[in-house]
Design an enzyme around this catalytic site. Structure first.
Site, PDB file in Angstrom:
ATOM      1  N   ALA A   1       0.858  -1.189   0.000  1.00 33.93           N
ATOM      2  CA  ALA A   1       0.000   0.000   0.000  1.00 33.93           C
ATOM      3  C   ALA A   1       0.885   1.227   0.000  1.00 33.93           C
ATOM      4  CB  ALA A   1      -0.903   0.026   1.240  1.00 33.93           C
TER       5      ALA A   1
ATOM      6  N   TYR B   1      -5.528   9.369   0.276  1.00 30.71           N
ATOM      7  CA  TYR B   1      -5.253   7.985   0.690  1.00 30.71           C
ATOM      8  C   TYR B   1      -6.561   7.189   0.771  1.00 30.71           C
ATOM      9  CZ  TYR B   1      -4.226   4.146   3.961  1.00 30.71           C
ATOM     10  OH  TYR B   1      -4.133   2.918   4.567  1.00 30.71           O
TER      11      TYR B   1
ATOM     12  N   LYS C   1      -7.712   4.107  -1.689  1.00 28.40           N
ATOM     13  CA  LYS C   1      -7.949   2.784  -1.098  1.00 28.40           C
ATOM     14  C   LYS C   1      -9.372   2.311  -1.443  1.00 28.40           C
ATOM     15  CE  LYS C   1      -5.701   0.633   1.407  1.00 28.40           C
ATOM     16  NZ  LYS C   1      -4.721  -0.463   1.136  1.00 28.40           N
TER      17      LYS C   1
HETATM   18  N1  LIG Z   1      -0.733   1.407   8.944  1.00 26.69           N
HETATM   19  C1  LIG Z   1      -1.976   1.681   9.320  1.00 26.69           C
HETATM   20  O1  LIG Z   1      -2.220   2.361  10.327  1.00 26.69           O
HETATM   21  C2  LIG Z   1      -3.132   1.146   8.526  1.00 26.69           C
HETATM   22  C3  LIG Z   1      -4.432   1.457   8.939  1.00 26.69           C
HETATM   23  C4  LIG Z   1      -5.500   0.944   8.214  1.00 26.69           C
HETATM   24  C5  LIG Z   1      -5.276   0.157   7.107  1.00 26.69           C
HETATM   25  N2  LIG Z   1      -3.991  -0.114   6.717  1.00 26.69           N
HETATM   26  C6  LIG Z   1      -3.796  -0.954   5.535  1.00 26.69           C
HETATM   27  O2  LIG Z   1      -3.205  -2.158   5.978  1.00 26.69           O
HETATM   28  C7  LIG Z   1      -2.374  -2.689   4.938  1.00 26.69           C
HETATM   29  C8  LIG Z   1      -1.022  -3.029   5.508  1.00 26.69           C
HETATM   30  O3  LIG Z   1      -0.471  -1.822   6.016  1.00 26.69           O
HETATM   31  P1  LIG Z   1       0.974  -1.773   6.662  1.00 26.69           P
HETATM   32  O4  LIG Z   1       0.880  -0.868   7.823  1.00 26.69           O
HETATM   33  O5  LIG Z   1       1.503  -3.142   6.812  1.00 26.69           O
HETATM   34  O6  LIG Z   1       1.744  -0.998   5.519  1.00 26.69           O
HETATM   35  P2  LIG Z   1       3.315  -0.762   5.404  1.00 26.69           P
HETATM   36  O7  LIG Z   1       4.013  -1.200   6.627  1.00 26.69           O
HETATM   37  O8  LIG Z   1       3.465   0.639   4.918  1.00 26.69           O
HETATM   38  O9  LIG Z   1       3.679  -1.779   4.245  1.00 26.69           O
HETATM   39  C9  LIG Z   1       3.336  -1.551   2.936  1.00 26.69           C
HETATM   40  C10 LIG Z   1       4.338  -2.293   2.101  1.00 26.69           C
HETATM   41  O10 LIG Z   1       4.060  -2.019   0.721  1.00 26.69           O
HETATM   42  C11 LIG Z   1       5.284  -1.808   0.106  1.00 26.69           C
HETATM   43  N3  LIG Z   1       5.159  -1.062  -1.121  1.00 26.69           N
HETATM   44  C12 LIG Z   1       4.951   0.260  -1.267  1.00 26.69           C
HETATM   45  N4  LIG Z   1       4.966   0.574  -2.571  1.00 26.69           N
HETATM   46  C13 LIG Z   1       5.208  -0.577  -3.233  1.00 26.69           C
HETATM   47  C14 LIG Z   1       5.373  -0.901  -4.590  1.00 26.69           C
HETATM   48  N5  LIG Z   1       5.321   0.035  -5.543  1.00 26.69           N
HETATM   49  N6  LIG Z   1       5.612  -2.189  -4.936  1.00 26.69           N
HETATM   50  C15 LIG Z   1       5.697  -3.151  -3.979  1.00 26.69           C
HETATM   51  N7  LIG Z   1       5.564  -2.905  -2.677  1.00 26.69           N
HETATM   52  C16 LIG Z   1       5.317  -1.629  -2.303  1.00 26.69           C
HETATM   53  C17 LIG Z   1       6.099  -1.042   1.117  1.00 26.69           C
HETATM   54  O11 LIG Z   1       7.467  -1.064   0.766  1.00 26.69           O
HETATM   55  P3  LIG Z   1       8.419   0.157   1.270  1.00 26.69           P
HETATM   56  O12 LIG Z   1       8.269   0.170   2.762  1.00 26.69           O
HETATM   57  O13 LIG Z   1       9.761  -0.249   0.791  1.00 26.69           O
HETATM   58  O14 LIG Z   1       7.841   1.375   0.621  1.00 26.69           O
HETATM   59  C18 LIG Z   1       5.788  -1.834   2.367  1.00 26.69           C
HETATM   60  O15 LIG Z   1       6.636  -2.931   2.483  1.00 26.69           O
HETATM   61  C19 LIG Z   1      -2.361  -1.652   3.846  1.00 26.69           C
HETATM   62  O16 LIG Z   1      -3.291  -2.022   2.854  1.00 26.69           O
HETATM   63  C20 LIG Z   1      -2.829  -0.382   4.525  1.00 26.69           C
HETATM   64  O17 LIG Z   1      -3.476   0.494   3.630  1.00 26.69           O
HETATM   65  C21 LIG Z   1      -2.926   0.351   7.405  1.00 26.69           C
END
Ligand SMILES: NC(=O)c1ccc[n+]([C@@H]2O[C@H](COP(=O)([O-])OP(=O)(O)OC[C@H]3O[C@@H](n4cnc5c(N)ncnc54)[C@H](OP(=O)(O)O)[C@@H]3O)[C@@H](O)[C@H]2O)c1
Length: 290
Positions: free
Chosen positions: A62, A127, A131
């Site tokens: 994401a 964002y 999404k």
């Molecule tokens: N974090 C929150 O508070 C939150 C809240 C609600 C929902 N969510 C959702 O939960 C899900 C998981 O979130 P998370 O917190 O685990 O996110 P995260 O830690 O930011 O991980 C997202 C991953 O996606 C990778 N990514 C970004 N751009 C990319 C690309 N072009 N190609 C391949 N990989 C790519 C990132 O790599 P890099 O780190 O190298 O960029 C990272 O490893 C997401 O769908 C997010 O929208 C998150």
């Protein structure tokens, strides 16, 4: 042996799945990272998905920089929407089922009771909008898809609110934290567990895969202020945390004031027992402190 492709395995959720998959004997896992598969390359994404007879695809990628997305709209749209459309189309070609993760930010936060899956979406940030577009694209392209909306995700991996508050609490005597935004923290390990559980139940034919949108967070409700107080309490950090209003902490992207998710659907259909947020937080902080 079933085959599972996990895309974006270096983030919080992806790392948690990597922690758990060894216990999962029903399938062979393939993990990709941004280096091995950049989802902005739609051709590479399609080729990867259709290169093998995957049975399930878990998308953990994401564009999660909520404020930066306001001025980086095109990239946020490619990663959060266009890439999801490609995942939907390509997975459909090989009859793979998809589990994708979305966010409470698809809502504007004007509700006064927990959001159900049927509630009207109305994102007030780039964002949230990208999404939401990704959710719709996936469900349109692959009828065998699950979208799990979650909120306030944290983990012992990566950077997140819990780690930031632990760090700031140790560095400063006093901290101002918003109290007029209310939601539910979610331990990424719990989310990873539920994703693997859904797949396991489908493989075992115990609960057949039931497509659609589901809400999943930990149980309970708090503000960012309460969350911080509890983080410090559990981590034994002595810091004076003061409640402030959102207007006193302006951000590029507006945040929903209320984004508690109603999890009745997933509890009813999948019969899951969801941990209370403070219990999961204790578990995570113990790992962070190890
Ligand atoms: N974090 C929150 O508070 C939150 C809240 C609600 C929902 N969510 C959702 O939960 C899900 C998981 O979130 P998370 O917190 O685990 O996110 P995260 O830690 O930011 O991980 C997202 C991953 O996606 C990778 N990514 C970004 N751009 C990319 C690309 N072009 N190609 C391949 N990989 C790519 C990132 O790599 P890099 O780190 O190298 O960029 C990272 O490893 C997401 O769908 C997010 O929208 C998150």
């Amino acid at each position: 042996m079933k085959k599972i492709l996990v895309i974006g395995s270096e983030g919080q959720l992806g790392n948690e799945i990597k922690e758990l998959y060894h216990q999962f004997r029903e399938a062979k896992f393939t993990f990709t990272t941004i280096e091995s598969l950049d989802v902005t390359n739609q051709v590479a994404l399609k080729n990867k998905i259709t290169s093998d007879s995957f049975d399930y695809i878990i998308n953990c990628t994401a564009y999660t920089a909520v404020d930066k997305a306001e001025t980086d709209k095109d990239l946020a749209d490619i990663i959060n929407n266009q890439a999801i459309k490609t995942i939907g189309k390509s997975s459909s070609e090989i009859n793979a089922k998809v589990i994708h993760v979305s966010t409470d930010y698809v809502f504007d936060g004007s509700n006064f009771k927990p959001y159900s899956e049927e509630d009207q979406t109305s994102p007030n940030s780039v964002y949230g909008k990208t999404k939401l577009d990704g959710e719709l694209a996936l469900l349109k392209e692959n009828s065998e898809s699950i979208v799990l909306r979650t909120s306030w995700l944290y983990s012992s991996f990566g950077n997140n609110f819990v780690k930031t508050m632990m760090k700031l609490g140790n560095e400063r005597d006093e901290l101002n934290v918003i109290f007029d935004q209310v939601g539910t923290p979610t331990y990424a390990r719990d989310l990873a567990k539920v994703i693997l559980y859904i797949i396991e139940k489908d493989i075992n034919l115990a609960i057949p895969f039931q497509s659609g949108i589901y809400h999943y967070s930990n149980e309970g409700v708090c503000s960012w202020f309460d969350f911080t107080k509890t983080i410090h309490e559990i981590a034994n950090i002595n810091c004076n945390v003061k409640p402030i209003e959102s207007k006193d902490y302006p951000t590029a992207a507006p945040r929903p004031h209320y984004s508690v998710l109603n999890k009745t659907k997933i509890k009813t259909i999948y019969n899951v027992d969801i941990p209370y947020w403070k219990d999961s937080l204790k578990e995570c902080i113990a790992l962070i402190n190890q």
